[in-house]
Design a protein around this motif. Sequence first.
Motif, mmCIF file in Angstrom:
data_model
loop_
_atom_site.group_PDB
_atom_site.id
_atom_site.type_symbol
_atom_site.label_atom_id
_atom_site.label_comp_id
_atom_site.label_asym_id
_atom_site.label_seq_id
_atom_site.Cartn_x
_atom_site.Cartn_y
_atom_site.Cartn_z
ATOM 1 N N SER A 58 75.715 73.271 63.338
ATOM 2 C CA SER A 58 75.455 74.521 62.627
ATOM 3 C C SER A 58 74.928 74.304 61.211
ATOM 4 C CB SER A 58 76.747 75.357 62.564
ATOM 5 O OG SER A 58 77.758 74.649 61.865
ATOM 6 N N ALA A 59 74.767 73.005 60.828
ATOM 7 C CA ALA A 59 74.374 72.716 59.446
ATOM 8 C C ALA A 59 73.037 73.331 59.079
ATOM 9 C CB ALA A 59 74.329 71.202 59.234
ATOM 10 N N GLY A 60 72.085 73.376 60.045
ATOM 11 C CA GLY A 60 70.756 73.902 59.742
ATOM 12 C C GLY A 60 70.722 75.403 59.565
ATOM 13 N N GLY A 61 71.704 76.100 60.133
ATOM 14 C CA GLY A 61 71.732 77.551 60.032
ATOM 15 C C GLY A 61 70.586 78.197 60.783
ATOM 16 N N THR A 62 70.247 79.417 60.379
ATOM 17 C CA THR A 62 69.180 80.185 61.028
ATOM 18 C C THR A 62 68.045 80.445 60.047
ATOM 19 O OG1 THR A 62 70.756 81.268 62.506
ATOM 20 C CG2 THR A 62 68.623 82.335 62.233
ATOM 21 N N ILE A 63 66.821 80.268 60.522
ATOM 22 C CA ILE A 63 65.634 80.564 59.732
ATOM 23 C C ILE A 63 64.918 81.754 60.372
ATOM 24 C CG2 ILE A 63 63.334 79.760 59.027
ATOM 25 C CD1 ILE A 63 65.569 78.450 57.496
ATOM 26 N N SER A 64 64.674 82.785 59.580
ATOM 27 C CA SER A 64 63.884 83.929 60.036
ATOM 28 C C SER A 64 62.441 83.725 59.587
ATOM 29 C CB SER A 64 64.435 85.239 59.460
ATOM 30 O OG SER A 64 65.720 85.508 59.983
ATOM 31 N N LEU A 65 61.562 83.545 60.565
ATOM 32 C CA LEU A 65 60.140 83.335 60.297
ATOM 33 C C LEU A 65 59.389 84.625 60.582
ATOM 34 C CD1 LEU A 65 57.550 81.598 59.848
ATOM 35 C CD2 LEU A 65 57.666 81.035 62.293
ATOM 36 N N VAL A 66 58.708 85.153 59.586
ATOM 37 C CA VAL A 66 57.883 86.351 59.741
ATOM 38 C C VAL A 66 56.430 85.921 59.524
ATOM 39 C CG1 VAL A 66 57.361 88.661 58.893
ATOM 40 C CG2 VAL A 66 59.737 87.865 58.975
ATOM 41 N N ALA A 67 55.610 86.087 60.564
ATOM 42 C CA ALA A 67 54.249 85.544 60.518
ATOM 43 C C ALA A 67 53.234 86.540 61.059
ATOM 44 C CB ALA A 67 54.176 84.246 61.317
ATOM 45 N N TYR A 68 51.958 86.266 60.754
ATOM 46 C CA TYR A 68 50.890 87.066 61.341
ATOM 47 C C TYR A 68 50.733 86.680 62.813
ATOM 48 C CZ TYR A 68 47.674 83.087 60.455
ATOM 49 O OH TYR A 68 47.052 81.862 60.419
ATOM 50 N N SER A 69 49.883 87.401 63.532
ATOM 51 C CA SER A 69 49.962 87.373 64.995
ATOM 52 C C SER A 69 49.492 86.091 65.658
ATOM 53 C CB SER A 69 49.154 88.543 65.577
ATOM 54 O OG SER A 69 47.769 88.419 65.252
ATOM 55 N N THR A 70 48.453 85.443 65.127
ATOM 56 C CA THR A 70 47.798 84.411 65.923
ATOM 57 C C THR A 70 48.525 83.073 66.052
ATOM 58 O OG1 THR A 70 46.428 83.576 64.103
ATOM 59 C CG2 THR A 70 45.552 85.414 65.380
ATOM 60 N N PRO A 71 49.352 82.636 65.091
ATOM 61 C CA PRO A 71 49.951 81.308 65.248
ATOM 62 C C PRO A 71 51.211 81.257 66.110
ATOM 63 C CG PRO A 71 50.508 82.143 63.094
ATOM 64 C CD PRO A 71 49.631 83.183 63.748
ATOM 65 N N ARG A 72 51.520 82.331 66.821
ATOM 66 C CA ARG A 72 52.734 82.360 67.651
ATOM 67 C C ARG A 72 52.806 81.146 68.582
ATOM 68 N NH1 ARG A 72 55.927 86.630 70.349
ATOM 69 N NH2 ARG A 72 54.607 88.186 69.348
ATOM 70 N N ASP A 73 51.689 80.825 69.235
ATOM 71 C CA ASP A 73 51.707 79.723 70.198
ATOM 72 C C ASP A 73 51.868 78.374 69.506
ATOM 73 O OD1 ASP A 73 50.870 80.993 73.022
ATOM 74 O OD2 ASP A 73 49.847 82.024 71.402
ATOM 75 N N ALA A 74 51.280 78.235 68.339
ATOM 76 C CA ALA A 74 51.456 76.999 67.578
ATOM 77 C C ALA A 74 52.917 76.825 67.182
ATOM 78 C CB ALA A 74 50.562 77.006 66.341
ATOM 79 N N TYR A 75 53.549 77.919 66.727
ATOM 80 C CA TYR A 75 54.946 77.823 66.314
ATOM 81 C C TYR A 75 55.879 77.561 67.498
ATOM 82 C CZ TYR A 75 54.047 78.989 61.453
ATOM 83 O OH TYR A 75 53.612 78.948 60.149
ATOM 84 N N SER A 76 55.470 77.924 68.696
ATOM 85 C CA SER A 76 56.293 77.619 69.872
ATOM 86 C C SER A 76 56.392 76.108 70.087
ATOM 87 C CB SER A 76 55.727 78.302 71.125
ATOM 88 O OG SER A 76 54.535 77.667 71.547
ATOM 89 N N GLN A 77 55.462 75.361 69.523
ATOM 90 C CA GLN A 77 55.499 73.892 69.567
ATOM 91 C C GLN A 77 56.052 73.307 68.261
ATOM 92 O OE1 GLN A 77 51.510 72.472 70.747
ATOM 93 N NE2 GLN A 77 51.169 74.531 71.534
ATOM 94 N N LEU A 78 55.753 73.941 67.154
ATOM 95 C CA LEU A 78 56.166 73.429 65.852
ATOM 96 C C LEU A 78 57.668 73.540 65.634
ATOM 97 C CD1 LEU A 78 53.223 75.016 63.878
ATOM 98 C CD2 LEU A 78 53.693 72.559 63.968
ATOM 99 N N ILE A 79 58.258 74.635 66.072
ATOM 100 C CA ILE A 79 59.688 74.828 65.852
ATOM 101 C C ILE A 79 60.525 73.771 66.569
ATOM 102 C CG2 ILE A 79 61.615 76.401 66.380
ATOM 103 C CD1 ILE A 79 59.734 78.694 65.471
ATOM 104 N N PRO A 80 60.301 73.504 67.882
ATOM 105 C CA PRO A 80 61.057 72.420 68.526
ATOM 106 C C PRO A 80 60.822 71.058 67.872
ATOM 107 C CG PRO A 80 59.995 73.800 70.172
ATOM 108 C CD PRO A 80 59.449 74.208 68.842
#
Length: 336
Positions: free
Chosen positions: A35-57
């Motif tokens: 639980s050390a990392g906690g939760t990050i709320s990412l608010v982004a514009y529409s197009t990088p959703r697919d990139a972030y699906s790889q970047l977050i993991p």
Amino acid sequence: MRSTGRIIALTGLLVLLAAAAVAAILTSGKASARSAGGTISLVAYSTPRDAYSQLIPAFQDTSAGRGTSFQQSYGGSGEQARAVIAGLKADVVAFSLEPDMTSLVKAGLVAKTWKQEPFHGLVTHSVVVFAVRKGNPKNIRGWADLIKPGVDVVTPNVQTSGGAKWNVMAAYGAQRRIGLSHARSVKYLEKLYDHVVSQDKSAREALQTFLAGRGDVLLAYENEAIFAQKHDQPLDYVIPKATILISNPIAVVKTSKNKTTARAFVNFLRGKPAQVIFGQNGYRPVLRKAARQFGFPRPPRVFSIEWLGGWAKVDKRFFDPNTGIVTRIQKKKGGG
């Protein structure tokens, strides 16, 4: 003997209790690590959703990101900025263009110094391109082709989408780049809007509209066209000789309760592994050593928003909700 047995039993019990205590401490330590990392709320514009699906993991696999969970929100850049100002929880904001970040600075949610670092507050680049039907049946090559009879154009709405503003400034700036005056370049924008048949809320929604069969040309981020092709969608794209270099900002929100991990995430996004992932998703990396491995072409007459005076000047001049050049054009055409 009976006394000796009691001592042995008591010793055994103490050993068991000690082992249990050690196990509890170890278990507690593991839970804390999770639980050390906690939760990050990412608010982004529409197009990088697919990139972030790889970047977050990928971030979660690092020591800085281990144990971090994410909440994500995607939409038109301007709409997302207004949502954060209205109370949408955010630790990291990633927008299409600087004015949306500036609105958060004015609201006291992002530090005034957000650009004062080696990447000037940016995380990716792109350029404005023409997405066309497979085989380019209307033979669209340059900006003049967009205002020919029978050509229908799809672009998102400047009221909600950062991509739409980039498209407009690419169109205007391309005219200035070939030597036309301000007045004649604005006339071009008026003619262009005569050909616009759809104005969606975001760049991703505009892509979906185009893929559904509307229009002959979609004004789009280069990365959106690449995204569509990678998903086997039937379109081609043309990079005009004169186009704008898109710069996408990112920042940690001042009110974040998890700033350490939020900053670590932003730093990770600018490192080579993450920048390569962005590149694989069609974005032009801001990190040069990552950009070198991708063959993104440089348009011969590419220009920046600074060449047009910078966003502080341009946003008010073109997109002010009351007096902006594009606002007036939209009202004249019955849209906006």
